[in-house]
Each structure stands twice: as structure tokens, then as C-alpha cells.
Design a protein around this motif. Sequence first.
Motif, PDB file in Angstrom:
ATOM      1  N   TRP A 158      16.637   7.847 -11.332  1.00  0.00           N
ATOM      2  CA  TRP A 158      17.054   7.956  -9.939  1.00  0.00           C
ATOM      3  C   TRP A 158      16.493   9.017  -9.142  1.00  0.00           C
ATOM      4  CZ3 TRP A 158      19.626   4.813  -6.797  1.00  0.00           C
ATOM      5  CH2 TRP A 158      20.288   5.417  -5.627  1.00  0.00           C
ATOM      6  N   SER A 159      16.481  10.285  -9.600  1.00  0.00           N
ATOM      7  CA  SER A 159      16.152  11.348  -9.093  1.00  0.00           C
ATOM      8  C   SER A 159      14.593  11.313  -8.621  1.00  0.00           C
ATOM      9  CB  SER A 159      16.345  12.737  -9.645  1.00  0.00           C
ATOM     10  OG  SER A 159      17.632  12.794 -10.059  1.00  0.00           O
ATOM     11  N   ILE A 160      13.750  10.758  -9.690  1.00  0.00           N
ATOM     12  CA  ILE A 160      12.463  10.455  -9.354  1.00  0.00           C
ATOM     13  C   ILE A 160      12.216   9.466  -8.237  1.00  0.00           C
ATOM     14  CG2 ILE A 160      10.283   9.659 -10.456  1.00  0.00           C
ATOM     15  CD1 ILE A 160      11.214  10.995 -13.220  1.00  0.00           C
ATOM     16  N   GLY A 161      12.967   8.240  -8.323  1.00  0.00           N
ATOM     17  CA  GLY A 161      13.030   7.370  -7.381  1.00  0.00           C
ATOM     18  C   GLY A 161      13.394   7.966  -5.751  1.00  0.00           C
ATOM     19  N   VAL A 162      14.128   8.722  -5.835  1.00  0.00           N
ATOM     20  CA  VAL A 162      14.515   9.476  -4.401  1.00  0.00           C
ATOM     21  C   VAL A 162      13.202  10.201  -4.004  1.00  0.00           C
ATOM     22  CG1 VAL A 162      16.066  10.956  -3.230  1.00  0.00           C
ATOM     23  CG2 VAL A 162      16.968   9.334  -4.599  1.00  0.00           C
ATOM     24  N   ILE A 163      12.594  10.994  -4.735  1.00  0.00           N
ATOM     25  CA  ILE A 163      11.453  11.514  -4.572  1.00  0.00           C
ATOM     26  C   ILE A 163      10.417  10.613  -4.181  1.00  0.00           C
ATOM     27  CG2 ILE A 163       9.553  13.080  -5.377  1.00  0.00           C
ATOM     28  CD1 ILE A 163      11.774  14.526  -7.393  1.00  0.00           C
ATOM     29  N   ILE A 164      10.118   9.662  -4.742  1.00  0.00           N
ATOM     30  CA  ILE A 164       9.202   8.776  -4.358  1.00  0.00           C
ATOM     31  C   ILE A 164       9.530   8.193  -2.866  1.00  0.00           C
ATOM     32  CG2 ILE A 164       8.340   6.128  -4.937  1.00  0.00           C
ATOM     33  CD1 ILE A 164       8.706   6.871  -7.967  1.00  0.00           C
ATOM     34  N   LEU A 165      10.784   7.832  -2.631  1.00  0.00           N
ATOM     35  CA  LEU A 165      11.172   7.367  -1.385  1.00  0.00           C
ATOM     36  C   LEU A 165      10.759   8.512  -0.222  1.00  0.00           C
ATOM     37  CD1 LEU A 165      12.780   5.373   0.577  1.00  0.00           C
ATOM     38  CD2 LEU A 165      14.891   6.938  -0.046  1.00  0.00           C
ATOM     39  N   MET A 177       7.048   8.371   0.244  1.00  0.00           N
ATOM     40  CA  MET A 177       6.685   6.867   0.714  1.00  0.00           C
ATOM     41  C   MET A 177       6.854   7.203   2.244  1.00  0.00           C
ATOM     42  SD  MET A 177       8.147   3.736  -1.225  1.00  0.00           S
ATOM     43  CE  MET A 177       7.681   2.667   0.062  1.00  0.00           C
ATOM     44  N   MET A 178       7.953   7.788   2.784  1.00  0.00           N
ATOM     45  CA  MET A 178       8.089   7.772   4.246  1.00  0.00           C
ATOM     46  C   MET A 178       7.056   8.942   4.841  1.00  0.00           C
ATOM     47  SD  MET A 178      11.836   7.888   4.539  1.00  0.00           S
ATOM     48  CE  MET A 178      13.077   6.404   4.487  1.00  0.00           C
ATOM     49  N   ALA A 179       6.785   9.863   3.840  1.00  0.00           N
ATOM     50  CA  ALA A 179       5.595  10.991   4.599  1.00  0.00           C
ATOM     51  C   ALA A 179       4.207  10.241   4.634  1.00  0.00           C
ATOM     52  CB  ALA A 179       5.486  12.096   3.539  1.00  0.00           C
ATOM     53  N   THR A 180       4.132   9.274   3.502  1.00  0.00           N
ATOM     54  CA  THR A 180       2.812   8.527   3.473  1.00  0.00           C
ATOM     55  C   THR A 180       2.776   7.597   4.772  1.00  0.00           C
ATOM     56  OG1 THR A 180       2.683   8.804   1.036  1.00  0.00           O
ATOM     57  CG2 THR A 180       1.333   7.229   2.116  1.00  0.00           C
ATOM     58  N   ALA A 181       3.751   6.876   5.049  1.00  0.00           N
ATOM     59  CA  ALA A 181       3.883   6.054   6.165  1.00  0.00           C
ATOM     60  C   ALA A 181       3.641   6.612   7.223  1.00  0.00           C
ATOM     61  CB  ALA A 181       5.044   5.105   5.925  1.00  0.00           C
ATOM     62  N   PHE A 182       4.304   7.643   7.642  1.00  0.00           N
ATOM     63  CA  PHE A 182       4.103   8.508   8.637  1.00  0.00           C
ATOM     64  C   PHE A 182       2.715   8.856   9.170  1.00  0.00           C
ATOM     65  CE2 PHE A 182       3.927  12.805  10.722  1.00  0.00           C
ATOM     66  CZ  PHE A 182       4.058  12.298  11.882  1.00  0.00           C
TER      67      PHE A 182
END
Length: 385
Positions: A114-121, A124-129
Motif C-alpha cells: 500500500w505504501s509503495i502504491g501511494v509513492i507510485i501515485l 505519477m502525478m509528477a510525471t503527468a505534470f
Amino acid sequence: MRILKSHPILSLANSYLIDNPEAPNISYMWNFRSLLGLCLVIQILTGIFLAMHYSPNVDLAFASVEHIMRDVNYGWAVRYTHANTASFFFICVYLHIGRGLYYGSYKSPRTLPWSIGVIILVLMMATAFLAYVLPYGQMSLWGATVITNLLSAIPWIGQSLVEFIWGGFSVSNATLNRFFSLHYLLPFILAALAVMHLLTIHTHGSGNPLGITGNLDRLPFHPYFIFKDLVTILFFILALSFFVFYAPNVLGHPDNYIMANPMQTPASIVPEWYLLPYYAILTSIPNKLLGVVALFASLLILLAMPLLDTSRVRGSQFTPLMKFMFWVFTANFFILLWIGSQHPESPFLEIGQISTFLYFAWFLIIVPVSGIVVNTLMDLALKNK
């Protein structure tokens, strides 16, 4: 079969894709794992192709994107696939996180994935920006200027940090080069984190809708769940194809199809639609520093869910109170998404502030209190027996 189990790499693939034991009652809500993996592969492959023709220069970036669209063989299809898969990527990840919140997938022994998944999120937002800036349209330029300027609210080092990110005193060639390099690199880091996510899940196995151990009754991943995943993959490809071929620009902002003009500010500066809920949290708080803190806190608070959920029952499916509050949270998330697309003025500003308060209250007040209430009712029921 003997070769699959003797070769170190093939045996690892075999343990995940063929012999991996899964609980037989997992629903289609667990299929977003394969869809997210497919989205990541599509983004990396199409991104590599686009990078071959893109020029990270303020005078050439917009023209290079038009070159891809008009002159490169099937460049329009690759670019539209890349852009629309990004939206589908976030749809799948939001549903995946929603499923985790509903079924309590963050509880032990799955706290680490779960914690790794939050880091991925967050990545992802940084990559999208970063990707939003690269076409260098009107919204790209001003979005980059406004969002990066938020860091100037950090005491003492804020303005210096902004200028370091820009590589100068404004968004320029240095900025585009840095954003392009990071945008190219981050998906590979995401892929590595996704592998770590899978490895940690593999340790204890996936959860299931009942929230109980499935060690006594499991099925191999192939063929049962392979074909189940293929069903949703087929629908995903059909939906993505519809957007790519019939409505490729419906999820984008029209101002970003206008070449960047530093002398003309757009009427409304907004990020891509999938970042709007967090943008609404940012703009609903008048103080710039507190807004930036709230923005990051709205994401990082997901890491605290294993501690905030005090209920002894895993998930919301058997607790009517938590089930109701989960759907309140979902409705509030959609309200924030809508507010993020509006001008920060009355009455949208007040609605955004109420929704922001409810967002944090759900994590910090509603979830812990609901857990205590559920535990108390369970103890009373057992005592009355």
C-alpha cells in the motif's frame, strides 16, 4: 514446464503469471492491476517513439508536436494514444485506490505494498505534470509558471528553489530540457516501483472481498485469472480506441492547442482533469504556504491509513456505517474534481473549502471514530451473547 521452473528468470515469471495462487472469490475490482500494468507499458512505448521527434526548445516544442501530428507516419495515433492512455491510467489508479480503501487493502500484512502504491501515485502525478508542460501550449506555459511558483511560499529557500527548477528567472529552454529529461526518466522508475509493488504483494498474496485469509482455498493464476483479466483488457482497448479515433481531444484543455504566449495570460489556468481534485484543495486555501502543505498532505495522508483505521473489521463491506461514509468520501472527491475546474470565486471557493475540510475530516475524524463505533458495537454484541 520443467524449464520454466528451473531457469531463474522464467521461474519468477511462472510464479507470477501461471502458478501464482489467488483467492477464488476476488472480483473484477482486482483487475485494475493488469490494466495499470498495460497502461504503463503503453505509455513507455509510445513515449519513446514521441521522444524521437520532440524538441525541448521554447521555439521548437510546439512545432515539433505539430510535426508529429502532421508529418510523422501514424504520429497522430501515437500521440493521441499517449495522451488518452494517461487519462485512463489515472482512472484505473483512482479506482484501484478506491477499491483498496473500501476493502481495507492497506491493513497488515499488506501495509508495505500500500505504501509503495501511494509513492507510485505521487510520482505519477509528477510525471503527468511534467508531460503537461512539454507541448508548450498556453496552458503548458502558464500551468508550469503558476504551479512551480507555489514553491516560493517555502520560507527562506522558496524563491531560490523555483529559480533552480526553472534554470533561470522564468520558464525557458532550461526548464523544458529538465522537464523533458525527468518525464523520460520517471516512467522507468515507476516500472521499478511497480515490480516492487508486485513482489511485496506476492509475499502474502492478494486480498479478497471477504477480507479473510484464502490460504486454504486458492486457484492458480493461469488460466482462471488470466482470462478474467483479458475480459477487462478487451473492454479497456475498446474504450481507449473510441477516444483515440473518435474523441481524441475531449479530455484535454483547448487552450493547450494554442502556442504559448508569455505576454497573454489565459482566462483560467487549470491542470489536466485528473489533477483537478488536488488543485481544488490547493486553491481553496487563501494562504499560499498552507495551500501547498494541504496539497501534499492530501496525498501523503494515504500513507497513514493503516494507523487511522481503528476498526478490527477489514474493509467496509460488512459495516454499514463505514460503507456509507466511503460513498460520502467518493461523492466529495467528485465535487472537488468539479470545483478544480471552476474559477476560485464565490460560491465555488466556499464549496471547495467545505469539500477540502470534509476530505481531511474523512481520514482524520470519520475513519477513526467509525472504527471505534464498530469495535464498540461488536464488543456489545459479543457480550450480550
